[in-house]
Design an enzyme around this catalytic site. Structure first.
Site, mmCIF file in Angstrom:
data_model
loop_
_atom_site.group_PDB
_atom_site.id
_atom_site.type_symbol
_atom_site.label_atom_id
_atom_site.label_comp_id
_atom_site.label_asym_id
_atom_site.label_seq_id
_atom_site.Cartn_x
_atom_site.Cartn_y
_atom_site.Cartn_z
ATOM 1 N N ARG A 61 0.843 -1.200 0.000
ATOM 2 C CA ARG A 61 0.000 0.000 0.000
ATOM 3 C C ARG A 61 0.877 1.247 0.000
ATOM 4 N NH1 ARG A 61 -5.141 -0.748 4.073
ATOM 5 N NH2 ARG A 61 -5.997 -2.660 3.153
ATOM 6 N N ASP A 63 1.623 5.356 -0.068
ATOM 7 C CA ASP A 63 1.022 6.556 0.508
ATOM 8 C C ASP A 63 0.660 7.557 -0.579
ATOM 9 O OD1 ASP A 63 1.333 5.573 3.072
ATOM 10 O OD2 ASP A 63 3.262 6.566 3.401
ATOM 11 N N ARG A 213 11.011 6.546 3.382
ATOM 12 C CA ARG A 213 11.185 7.993 3.372
ATOM 13 C C ARG A 213 11.950 8.485 4.597
ATOM 14 N NH1 ARG A 213 5.183 9.494 2.798
ATOM 15 N NH2 ARG A 213 5.946 11.632 3.132
#
Length: 285
Positions: A61, A63, A213
């Site tokens: 999934r 973002d 990230r």
């Protein structure tokens, strides 16, 4: 939990890509926000002329704002629906889907396949430039601008201290009941000879929320000289979120590829991936 497909259904693997710029992530959300899952499920319902929505299961999934070049999903369709539509389904989806999401392949999945749990690794790329003039306008939606010169050798030195199986709680947004133990299989950075863009390759068996990230944010601090190369590993060992670790913007991140084992190992991998992990020697309390 079992990956047995219900009688009368066939499991279909989808290989797809999307530009995440205008999506609120992969997963459907309340409030009518635009998502990749929502667009594909709506298109499937329309082109198969079905009254029901066929729910997709995805390998990872992503973002809001994150892109994908090699995303994988599966969907269970009635065998009659698949038999009627599969020959023209790919072309019909191309005509129905918006231009920022494409399905490239549709095929019946082998026994035991689960797009999420059967995966053995996911590979992401994060792209950043330290060009003092900024980002090429044609790449602005896919490359981060970092306005300090980056030492790629120092970043690679720091990256080596993060490889292997660890509890990545210091680099993840904690979610109730979810483990943050992951095996980071590859973390390396290369500067392009022609364009100067620094591409980080990040591969792991799985990722927790914001992990990639956050790792990139830590490495950028090393690359621009604000932290020494051993700092990211010290943050990892501390096991708690460090306010100095910035979660970089999503648009530089692309899911490039998902890896699966041989067909005969798919079901076993799916069962294994569902087990909550602990580090060797970890107690229960």
């Amino acid at each position: 939990m079992s990956d047995e497909v219900e009688p009368g259904f066939v499991r279909v693997r989808l290989d797809l890509s999307y530009d995440g710029s205008e999506f609120s992530g992969w997963a459907k959300q309340a409030g009518g926000r635009r998502t990749v899952q929502g667009e594909i499920e709506d298109a499937l319902r329309t082109v198969t002329r079905s009254h029901r929505t066929y729910e997709l299961t995805v390998a990872g999934r992503t973002d809001a704002g994150v892109h994908a070049r090699g995303q994988v999903a599966h969907v269970d369709l009635e065998r009659e629906v698949w038999a009627e539509h599969h020959v023209k389904l790919l072309k019909r989806l191309a005509g129905r889907l918006p231009r920022d999401v494409r399905v490239w392949a549709l095929r019946e999945a082998p026994s035991g396949f689960n797009a999420r749990f059967s995966a053995v690794w996911r590979r992401y790329a994060y792209r950043v430039t330290d060009n003092p003039g900024g980002v090429d306008p044609l790449l602005r939606g896919h490359v981060l601008w970092h306005d300090w010169p980056l030492d790629v050798d120092a970043m690679n030195e720091a990256a080596r201290g993060l490889l292997g199986e660890h509890d990545f709680a210091a680099y993840c947004k904690k979610r109730e009941g979810a483990t943050t133990i992951r095996t980071l299989q590859e973390l390396s950075l290369v500067r392009g000879a022609d364009d100067g863009i620094v591409t980080a390759t990040v591969r792991a068996d799985a990722f927790c929320h914001n992990m990639v990230r956050s790792l990139i944010g830590a490495l950028l601090f090393v690359g621009d000289g604000h932290r020494p190369p051993d700092w990211p590993a010290k943050v990892l060992a501390a096991g708690v979120r460090d306010s100095a670790v910035h979660v970089v913007r999503p648009h530089g991140l692309t899911l490039e590829e998902v890896g699966y084992p041989a067909d005969e190992l798919l079901a076993a991998r799916s069962r294994e991936a569902r087990n909550k992990r602990s580090l060797p020697g970890a107690g229960c309390c």
